[in-house]
Structures are given as structure tokens and as C-alpha cells.
Motif scaffolding. Structure first.
Motif, PDB file in Angstrom:
ATOM      1  N   GLY A 176       0.807  -1.218   0.000  1.00 16.02           N
ATOM      2  CA  GLY A 176       0.000   0.000   0.000  1.00 16.02           C
ATOM      3  C   GLY A 176       0.836   1.262   0.000  1.00 16.02           C
ATOM      4  N   LYS A 177       0.195   2.353  -0.300  1.00 18.19           N
ATOM      5  CA  LYS A 177       0.824   3.665  -0.230  1.00 18.19           C
ATOM      6  C   LYS A 177       0.712   4.210   1.191  1.00 18.19           C
ATOM      7  N   SER A 178       1.635   5.067   1.571  1.00 13.87           N
ATOM      8  CA  SER A 178       1.535   5.783   2.840  1.00 13.87           C
ATOM      9  C   SER A 178       2.254   7.115   2.702  1.00 13.87           C
ATOM     10  N   ILE A 179       1.941   8.013   3.624  1.00 11.21           N
ATOM     11  CA  ILE A 179       2.397   9.394   3.546  1.00 11.21           C
ATOM     12  C   ILE A 179       3.385   9.679   4.671  1.00 11.21           C
ATOM     13  N   GLY A 180       4.398  10.480   4.365  1.00 16.70           N
ATOM     14  CA  GLY A 180       5.350  10.923   5.373  1.00 16.70           C
ATOM     15  C   GLY A 180       5.462  12.431   5.353  1.00 16.70           C
ATOM     16  N   LEU A 181       5.190  13.069   6.491  1.00 16.59           N
ATOM     17  CA  LEU A 181       5.288  14.524   6.611  1.00 16.59           C
ATOM     18  C   LEU A 181       6.540  14.845   7.423  1.00 16.59           C
ATOM     19  N   ASN A 182       7.659  14.935   6.737  1.00 22.10           N
ATOM     20  CA  ASN A 182       8.934  15.167   7.410  1.00 22.10           C
ATOM     21  C   ASN A 182       9.095  16.640   7.781  1.00 22.10           C
ATOM     22  N   ILE A 183       9.963  16.876   8.758  1.00 20.84           N
ATOM     23  CA  ILE A 183      10.260  18.235   9.192  1.00 20.84           C
ATOM     24  C   ILE A 183      11.777  18.402   9.214  1.00 20.84           C
ATOM     25  N   VAL A 184      12.262  19.557   8.788  1.00 24.63           N
ATOM     26  CA  VAL A 184      13.707  19.809   8.814  1.00 24.63           C
ATOM     27  C   VAL A 184      14.131  20.017  10.255  1.00 24.63           C
ATOM     28  N   LEU A 185      14.991  19.125  10.761  1.00 22.53           N
ATOM     29  CA  LEU A 185      15.492  19.184  12.132  1.00 22.53           C
ATOM     30  C   LEU A 185      17.001  18.959  12.131  1.00 22.53           C
ATOM     31  N   PRO A 186      17.694  19.419  13.173  1.00 19.77           N
ATOM     32  CA  PRO A 186      19.135  19.138  13.249  1.00 19.77           C
ATOM     33  C   PRO A 186      19.424  17.637  13.316  1.00 19.77           C
ATOM     34  N   HIS A 187      18.479  16.863  13.880  1.00 20.80           N
ATOM     35  CA  HIS A 187      18.642  15.414  13.984  1.00 20.80           C
ATOM     36  C   HIS A 187      17.346  14.747  13.545  1.00 20.80           C
ATOM     37  N   GLU A 188      17.454  13.498  13.107  1.00 18.86           N
ATOM     38  CA  GLU A 188      16.290  12.650  12.812  1.00 18.86           C
ATOM     39  C   GLU A 188      15.422  13.204  11.684  1.00 18.86           C
ATOM     40  N   GLN A 189      16.009  14.005  10.781  1.00 18.15           N
ATOM     41  CA  GLN A 189      15.171  14.621   9.769  1.00 18.15           C
ATOM     42  C   GLN A 189      15.085  13.804   8.480  1.00 18.15           C
ATOM     43  N   ALA A 190      15.917  12.768   8.317  1.00 19.59           N
ATOM     44  CA  ALA A 190      15.897  11.994   7.077  1.00 19.59           C
ATOM     45  C   ALA A 190      14.647  11.121   7.028  1.00 19.59           C
ATOM     46  N   PRO A 191      13.975  11.050   5.880  1.00 22.57           N
ATOM     47  CA  PRO A 191      12.784  10.201   5.790  1.00 22.57           C
ATOM     48  C   PRO A 191      13.140   8.723   5.868  1.00 22.57           C
ATOM     49  N   ASN A 192      12.258   7.943   6.485  1.00 22.71           N
ATOM     50  CA  ASN A 192      12.483   6.501   6.513  1.00 22.71           C
ATOM     51  C   ASN A 192      12.246   5.916   5.114  1.00 22.71           C
ATOM     52  N   PRO A 193      12.762   4.711   4.843  1.00 25.57           N
ATOM     53  CA  PRO A 193      12.736   4.194   3.465  1.00 25.57           C
ATOM     54  C   PRO A 193      11.414   3.575   3.028  1.00 25.57           C
ATOM     55  N   TYR A 194      10.359   3.654   3.840  1.00 24.06           N
ATOM     56  CA  TYR A 194       9.110   2.959   3.516  1.00 24.06           C
ATOM     57  C   TYR A 194       7.994   3.889   3.045  1.00 24.06           C
ATOM     58  N   ILE A 195       8.259   5.188   3.008  1.00 18.74           N
ATOM     59  CA  ILE A 195       7.244   6.146   2.552  1.00 18.74           C
ATOM     60  C   ILE A 195       7.103   6.046   1.039  1.00 18.74           C
ATOM     61  N   THR A 196       5.894   6.172   0.535  1.00 19.30           N
ATOM     62  CA  THR A 196       5.686   6.239  -0.911  1.00 19.30           C
ATOM     63  C   THR A 196       6.359   7.517  -1.421  1.00 19.30           C
ATOM     64  N   PRO A 197       7.291   7.404  -2.370  1.00 24.81           N
ATOM     65  CA  PRO A 197       8.089   8.581  -2.777  1.00 24.81           C
ATOM     66  C   PRO A 197       7.258   9.789  -3.183  1.00 24.81           C
ATOM     67  N   GLU A 198       6.183   9.572  -3.941  1.00 23.62           N
ATOM     68  CA  GLU A 198       5.386  10.713  -4.389  1.00 23.62           C
ATOM     69  C   GLU A 198       4.545  11.315  -3.269  1.00 23.62           C
ATOM     70  N   LEU A 199       4.562  10.677  -2.080  1.00 21.03           N
ATOM     71  CA  LEU A 199       3.825  11.185  -0.925  1.00 21.03           C
ATOM     72  C   LEU A 199       4.753  11.483   0.252  1.00 21.03           C
ATOM     73  N   CYS A 200       6.029  11.698  -0.062  1.00 21.68           N
ATOM     74  CA  CYS A 200       7.026  12.023   0.958  1.00 21.68           C
ATOM     75  C   CYS A 200       7.292  13.533   0.894  1.00 21.68           C
ATOM     76  N   PHE A 201       6.841  14.246   1.916  1.00 20.83           N
ATOM     77  CA  PHE A 201       6.925  15.704   1.925  1.00 20.83           C
ATOM     78  C   PHE A 201       7.915  16.173   2.992  1.00 20.83           C
ATOM     79  N   GLN A 202       8.391  17.385   2.818  1.00 19.35           N
ATOM     80  CA  GLN A 202       9.289  17.980   3.804  1.00 19.35           C
ATOM     81  C   GLN A 202       8.787  19.377   4.152  1.00 19.35           C
ATOM     82  N   PHE A 203       8.785  19.680   5.454  1.00 18.98           N
ATOM     83  CA  PHE A 203       8.265  20.953   5.940  1.00 18.98           C
ATOM     84  C   PHE A 203       9.344  21.741   6.679  1.00 18.98           C
TER      85      PHE A 203
END
Length: 308
Positions: free
Chosen positions: A170-197
């Protein structure tokens, strides 16, 4: 159908032809080098000028872009309903926790062993989040409106949510946030639904805009911030009421003295009905199934009525 002999096909295409070049065409236009190509020049198109867009005065424009981009893409992907999974970035899966314990014992490091055993005691939440996301993704395929898992896009519980959806195709969404740490997206998010804020506030808006439920696993300040903001919005009527499920009664009741809030008049007894505790992925899905009637078959449509 084209008629090259009479040119009618060309005439018809003129009816819908653009009157002006698109912004993309203009941005891709290449001109001979001039003295105005340098960084000190103001000649660049405003919407291709990153330095200009990053000015302090352009903050309202940047905020609008962070609202629009995920909204437009989710509409294009036909994402209508979501379930949000919150939780700690520091919780690891059971196999990783077992390895940490074994390594600490082999090294004879008591401090590392205590930390590893804590990881192992919390690892079940990773496994439950992973299983819950799988259930949501698989079960909602039978619904008229599929439900998509959305997470904060990082490691830990967030990774577990995206992983569970990914593992059942299935597809899933990742709403990432720019942080000094832990900001890299995990590898299981659907690429076209991987966002960065950049803006936390807009990220939290997108968590809620399509959500039909919020599922909160144990976590720290970030999880508490997201959970209490959602509860406040529901409590005050700023957004519609929806199920809020807290995984792990023992964790949450030790962390937050909800009864004290009632006893001291800080919240009303009815506010305790804004959320409920669950212990397993199956229990969580059963609560949502009962709330929305997912199991009610609509024989007229030959599909499941989601009541979302």
C-alpha cells in the motif's frame, strides 16, 4: 481526427492553444550570456530566484507554498482519508532491541544493558504500529474510500507505520520536518507522498486535514505536542470530533495524570471521553470499525460503506 489537406486539425488545436508561454517554459529559456547573469544581478525571474524567495519578507509566500504543495499532490493522488500515527522516533523493532541486549551482555556493559532492556520493553509498540498500519491498509482496500496511513516520516514509530503499509503493497504518507537530527525520511514512505516541511504549524495542519482518527503511541515532547494540540482542537470545537486512540494505558496514565486534571477542574469529566486506550493493533482497528461502520456492507453498491 486531423485533416491535413484542409488544415482543419490545425485550426481546431488553435482553439485550445495557450495564449502565453507557461512559467516552466519561461524558466527553461536559455539566453546568451550577459553581464546580468551574476549573483548580484536582479535580472532572474522572481519565481526562480531562490535567494529572493528566502527573504524574511517572503515568509507568507513560503507558508502558502507549504500549505499548497502537499494539498495539491494529495488531491492528484486521490488521497481523501487518512489515519495519523504518532509516536517516538526512538522506539526500535523487537529484533533490533534483542540484538542490542545481546551486544550489551557480551560486552559486559551494565549501563548499555539497562538501556537495551528499556528498548526491548518498548519494542512491542513498534511491532503493534507496524501491524496496525498493515491492517488499515489491507482492510481499507475493501472500502469505497481507501484510508492511507500518515506519519511524521522519520524513524521509530513513524517508520513502523510506513513500513506496515509498504509491506502489504500500500501507499503511505510521510510529513517530514527539517530538524538538526532525525530529519531523514524513513525508506518505507511512498516517494510521491514524501513531503518535507520547514514550518511545524503547517505540518500539523496537514496531519489533521484528512484524518479520520489519530493513533498515539508512546513518545516524547513531539508526540505530546501533536496529541494535545489535536485534543485541544477537538475539545474547543475547532475541528470535528474523531477517534483518538492512545496505545498503552500504563504508559499514558503514568505519564499524564488525567484524573488530576478533572479533580482540579482543569478539564471536565466529559473531556476524558475525547480519547480511549487500546493495547493492540486488532483492538484499535475494532474500535475504528465500530465507530465508522466499516463492516457494514452496502449491497446496493456492492461495496463497503465507510461512513467517513
Amino acid at each position: 481526427m486531423n485533416h491535413p489537406k484542409n488544415g482543419r486539425g490545425d485550426k481546431r488545436s488553435e482553439l485550445t492553444a495557450r495564449n502565453f508561454p507557461s512559467a516552466q517554459q519561461e524558466a527553461e529559456t536559455r539566453t546568451p550570456p550577459t553581464r546580468y547573469d551574476g549573483p548580484e544581478s536582479a535580472y532572474r525571474l522572481a519565481f526562480t530566484d531562490t535567494e529572493f524567495l528566502l527573504r524574511e519578507e517572503l515568509r507568507p509566500v513560503r507558508m502558502q507554498l507549504e500549505l499548497l504543495k502537499p494539498e495539491m499532490i494529495q488531491k492528484e493522488q486521490d488521497i481523501q482519508t487518512t489515519i495519523v500515527i504518532f509516536g517516538s522516533a526512538r522506539i526500535v523493532p523487537s529484533d533490533v532491541a534483542d540484538r542490542l541486549v545481546a551486544d550489551a551482555r557480551s560486552a559486559g556493559n551494565e549501563t548499555a544493558l539497562r538501556m537495551a532492556e528499556t528498548h526491548r520493553s518498548m519494542a512491542r509498540y513498534y511491532d503493534e504500529a507496524r501491524r496496525f498500519a498493515s491492517i488499515v491498509t489491507e482492510k481499507s482496500r475493501e472500502l469505497a474510500t481507501p484510508i492511507y496511513v500518515v506519519t511524521g516520516g522519520g524513524p521509530g514509530i513513524m517508520e513502523a507505520g510506513n513500513r506496515g503499509a509498504h509491506e502489504v503493497g500500500g501507499k503511505s504518507i510521510g510529513l517530514n520536518i527539517v530538524l538538526p537530527h532525525e530529519q531523514a525520511p524513513n525508506p518505507y514512505i511512498t516517494p510521491e507522498l514524501c513531503f518535507q516541511f520547514h514550518y511545524f504549524g503547517l505540518r500539523k495542519m496537514h496531519f489533521l486535514m484528512r484524518s479520520i482518527a489519530l493513533v498515539c503511541f508512546p513518545g516524547g515532547f513531539g508526540t505530546l505536542d501533536e496529541m494535545f494540540e489535536a485534543l485541544t482542537l477537538i475539545q474547543t470545537g475547532k475541528c470535528r470530533r474523531r477517534p483518538v486512540l492512545l496505545f498503552g494505558r500504563d504508559f499514558w496514565t503514568r505519564l499524564v495524570n488525567f484524573d488530576l486534571l478533572v479533580e482540579t477542574g482543569m478539564i471536565s469529566p466529559m473531556d476524558l471521553e475525547l480519547f480511549r486506550f487500546v493495547e493492540s493493533a486488532d483492538e484499535a482497528w475494532a474500535v475504528l470499525e465500530a465507530h465508522y461502520g466499516f463492516s457494514l456492507r452496502d449491497d446496493a453498491k456492492g461495496d463497503f460503506a465507510s461512513n467517513v
